[in-house]
Design a protein around this motif. Structure first.
Motif, short mmCIF file in Angstrom:
data_model
loop_
_atom_site.label_atom_id
_atom_site.label_comp_id
_atom_site.label_asym_id
_atom_site.label_seq_id
_atom_site.Cartn_x
_atom_site.Cartn_y
_atom_site.Cartn_z
N THR A 197 88.27 52.81 -58.62
CA THR A 197 89.71 52.61 -58.53
C THR A 197 90.04 51.13 -58.34
N PHE A 234 92.86 49.36 -56.56
CA PHE A 234 93.91 49.76 -55.65
C PHE A 234 95.13 48.84 -55.78
N SER A 244 96.86 47.65 -53.42
CA SER A 244 96.75 46.54 -52.45
C SER A 244 95.50 45.71 -52.71
N ALA A 283 92.67 45.84 -51.89
CA ALA A 283 91.67 46.25 -50.90
C ALA A 283 90.33 45.54 -51.09
N LEU A 284 90.39 44.24 -51.31
CA LEU A 284 89.14 43.47 -51.36
C LEU A 284 88.61 43.31 -49.95
N PHE A 285 87.27 43.25 -49.83
CA PHE A 285 86.68 43.13 -48.49
C PHE A 285 86.78 41.67 -48.03
N PRO A 286 87.56 41.42 -46.97
CA PRO A 286 87.81 40.03 -46.59
C PRO A 286 86.58 39.30 -46.05
N HIS A 287 85.58 40.05 -45.56
CA HIS A 287 84.43 39.39 -44.95
C HIS A 287 83.34 39.07 -45.98
N ARG A 319 85.53 44.46 -59.78
CA ARG A 319 84.77 45.24 -58.81
C ARG A 319 84.67 46.71 -59.24
N ALA A 320 85.72 47.20 -59.92
CA ALA A 320 85.69 48.58 -60.40
C ALA A 320 84.94 48.68 -61.74
N ARG A 374 92.59 51.01 -45.41
CA ARG A 374 92.45 51.24 -46.86
C ARG A 374 91.12 50.69 -47.36
N LEU A 375 90.55 49.76 -46.58
CA LEU A 375 89.25 49.21 -46.97
C LEU A 375 88.15 50.28 -46.91
N ALA A 384 88.37 52.03 -50.11
CA ALA A 384 87.77 51.23 -51.17
C ALA A 384 86.25 51.33 -51.11
N ASP A 439 85.21 54.64 -52.35
CA ASP A 439 85.36 54.67 -53.81
C ASP A 439 84.19 53.95 -54.49
N LEU A 440 83.58 52.99 -53.77
CA LEU A 440 82.46 52.23 -54.32
C LEU A 440 81.13 52.77 -53.81
N LEU A 454 83.82 43.69 -39.84
CA LEU A 454 85.19 43.24 -39.60
C LEU A 454 85.57 43.39 -38.12
#
Lengths: 369, 305
Positions: free
Chosen positions: A84, A86, A88, A90-94, A149-150, B203-204, B207, B210-211, B226
């Protein structure tokens, strides 16, 4: 894991209830493998819920979902070969961009994750940001990363949840073209959720228009536009003039006589639904012409004229008070002025006919901002 | 000043404002932290006694004596504080998660409840554990009534076997001290964790799922990394004061649970060996600073320092 399940995505009689609210009501859809499919509808129509059920993030209350005949209804999201993009992002910030893109590949133990991720970043035209963090990128770039990423997982179905919603208009148009290019490059099945009818028509091979939890109509963009099956579709996809009318005779020579507010018109017989006499005659504004060049002619008074460059948009008040919209191409033909009495005409076959029991305002006031 | 005179006069006023705002806090730190620390450092290198006065002789041997005599208490303090910190983390993380994401309209009430123990004195709260863990205390009589005395005895033997108890009672044991420390410092763990976890974008997890990440993998690869700023903040706020704490050991422990705080207290107030006490205080400070630095570096959250 249903890893190698490819083929058509099939939703069979899917229903989703939240407490007493029915978000998706008995929807059946087939998305052919490799197609760009759009779920179009106003907010709250159930399109995002449908998408989430395909992703596995929501469980259907009833019905089943399969890909190429393999039932995935009961699989967890992480067991489905579906990815998906998304809304938003929804990327992983870290994680940096490369690690974000590689997340799914590494999760599945793909040894070749680095090369594949770099390739995916190149595909979305972001080859140089691999070591940056998501917060260092602009919204449009983050959107591309989310897509990469998808995509990199080469899923059986790639889901896009209003992915362009947060972008400004110019960037959105640019990304629409690019998404379409990427989809035809990689040949994956895309299911794209949007409330923007122009976006859906630009990109999708097939559109399913959803309203109140149901699929109103499914077809290619041109069919949906030329032959809407309901007033909702007619109003939601572009503008429509709906004239209250009555079929007054039987077909001869492919034509059928009708009467709208005392004025005789003829319509194409094959457009008229069987067994219905009280109808809406729908004519798109650009099919109506000023002047008497068309067979069906109605007289009215111009109440408004706005010049938009390529065309002029008129509002013409009919004797019974209804205002029709006419869009005239700026092709050198004479322009009308406000207060002028004009003839509005169209040829049989350029209209569509709907059952009058349908609400003429359905889908009309929806602000898709 | 390289700029013109006009620019200098324009800038003059805003220039001293930040310093003026800083001054009260700076003054406080200098008077109540920097000066005492310098005085403590000097004290630790002096020789003499209370009656004849001290003189600065740079007697470094005091540090050697302090370490060689009291390293077991120091090590014990670090171990107790470490275990208590681990326990507060294990209890605090799910608690903070629940308050942040599952408590709905009860969120504020639960937050007040987390802080509620602060309304009672530290001493009274610690004393309460005597009535809980005592031989005729709440826990024993409750287990007795439930006919679970055998479980209690089993647990006591277990504590004895791993060196955290005497084998026959709960109170006056390392176990009791660690319980007290855990209880007293739990809010210091929960609050930073809560502040961090509340801001996590759930929501992460969708995600990650989903991955292809299972819930456990999603926690390990997304949620836990996090959460680290909150975890580091909470462990520091718990571990540092817990290492120097002595109330819990005095009230809930025995002669065998003596912590470094008790030693320093005794040397300053009863033995009156000021240089030794000062040296011990300095050693404790340095050990904690070194541990914290290496910990924070390992956790990869340097921005906290």
């Amino acid at each position: 894991m249903a890893d190698h399940a490819t083929g058509d995505l099939r939703l069979s009689r899917i229903t989703k209830r939240f407490d007493r609210f029915v978000a998706v009501d008995d929807v059946s859809l087939t998305v052919p493998e490799g197609s760009f499919f759009a779920l179009l509808g106003p907010s709250g129509c159930g399109k995002t819920t449908t998408l989430r059920m395909i992703a596995g993030l929501d469980r259907p209350s009833a019905g089943s979902i399969d890909i190429g005949g393999t039932d995935i209804t009961d699989l967890k999201p992480y067991q489905r070969h579906v990815n998906t993009v998304f809304q938003s992002y929804a990327l992983f910030p870290h994680l940096d961009i490369l690690d974000n893109v590689a997340f799914g590949l590494r999760q599945r133990g793909d040894k070749d994750w680095k090369a594949k991720s770099q390739e995916a970043l190149a595909l979305v035209q972001l080859p140089d940001v691999a070591r940056k963090r998501p917060t260092q990128l602009s919204g449009g770039m983050q959107q591309r990363v989310a897509l990469a990423r998808a995509l990199v997982n080469r899923p059986a179905v790639l889901l896009l949840d209003e992915p362009l919603g947060a972008l400004d208009l110019k960037l959105r148009r640019q990304m629409q073209i690019e998404l379409k290019r990427i989809q035809s490059d990689v040949g994956l099945t895309f299911v794209h959720v949007t409330h923007d009818q122009e976006e859906a028509m630009t990109m999708a091979d097939t559109i399913a228009v959803m309203n109140a939890g149901k699929v109103e109509q499914r077809g290619d963009p041109a069919t949906l536009y030329e032959h809407p099956a309901s007033t909702f579709v007619a109003n939601f996809l572009g503008q429509s003039n709906l004239l209250e009318a009555r079929i007054t005779g039987s077909a001869s020579g492919g034509r059928m006589p009708a009467q709208t507010h005392g004025h005789d018109v003829v319509v194409a017989a094959d457009r008229v639904p069987d067994g219905i006499n009280d109808v809406w005659i729908g004519v798109r504004p650009e099919k109506l012409r000023l002047g008497d060049s068309g067979t069906n002619q109605l007289k009215g008074v111009v109440t408004d004229a706005s010049f938009t460059g390529v065309s002029t948009q008129y509002l013409v008040r009919m004797p019974w008070g209804f205002e029709v919209m006419v869009v005239q191409q700026n092709d050198g033909s004479a322009r009308a002025t406000v207060e002028e009495t004009v003839t509005v005409s169209w040829d049989p076959g350029q209209e569509f006919i709907l059952d009058q029991r349908q609400d003429e305002t359905a889908g009309a006031e929806i602000d898709d901002a | 000043m390289p700029d013109g005179v006009a620019a200098a006069t324009v800038r003059k006023r805003p220039n001293w404002v930040p310093y003026a705002l800083l001054a009260p806090g700076l003054l406080w730190l200098v008077v109540f932290f920097v000066l005492p620390t310098l005085s403590l450092a000097s004290q630790s290198l002096q020789t003499g006694d209370v009656y004849n006065g001290y003189s600065l002789t740079w007697h470094v041997q005091t540090y050697v004596d302090a370490l060689s005599t009291y390293w077991p208490q120091l090590l014990r303090s670090l171990m107790y504080a470490g275990l208590a910190t681990l326990l507060t983390l294990l209890l605090g993380y799910p608690l903070a998660w629940f308050v942040a994401h599952r408590s709905g309209r009860w969120k504020n009430v639960l937050l007040v409840l987390v802080i509620a123990p602060f309304y009672t004195s530290f001493l009274i709260r610690t004393l309460a554990w005597q009535t809980i863990l005592g031989d005729q205390g709440l826990l024993t009589s409750l287990l007795d009534r439930l006919h679970l005395t055998w479980a209690l005895h089993g647990f006591e033997s277990f504590l004895g076997a791993v060196g955290l108890g005497s084998g026959s009672q709960l109170l006056y044991s390392p176990f009791a001290v660690i319980c007290g420390l855990t209880y007293n410092f739990l809010p210091f763990m929960v609050l930073p964790l809560y502040a961090n976890i509340e801001r996590l974008d759930l929501r992460l997890t969708e995600a990650a799922s989903d991955l292809y990440a299972s819930p456990v993998q999603a926690f390990r690869r997304v949620i836990w990394p996090l959460s680290l700023p909150g975890v580091v903040g909470g462990t520091l706020l718990t571990f540092i004061p817990a290492t120097g704490d002595y109330i819990n050991s005095v009230l809930l422990g025995s002669a065998k649970t003596t912590m470094i705080g008790q030693v320093i207290d005794a040397q300053f107030l009863r033995v009156l060996d000021y240089p030794l006490a000062a040296a011990l205080s300095f050693i404790l400070m340095v050990v904690i600073i070194v541990l914290v630095m290496s910990y924070v570096r390992r956790a990869g959250t340097e921005e906290l320092l």
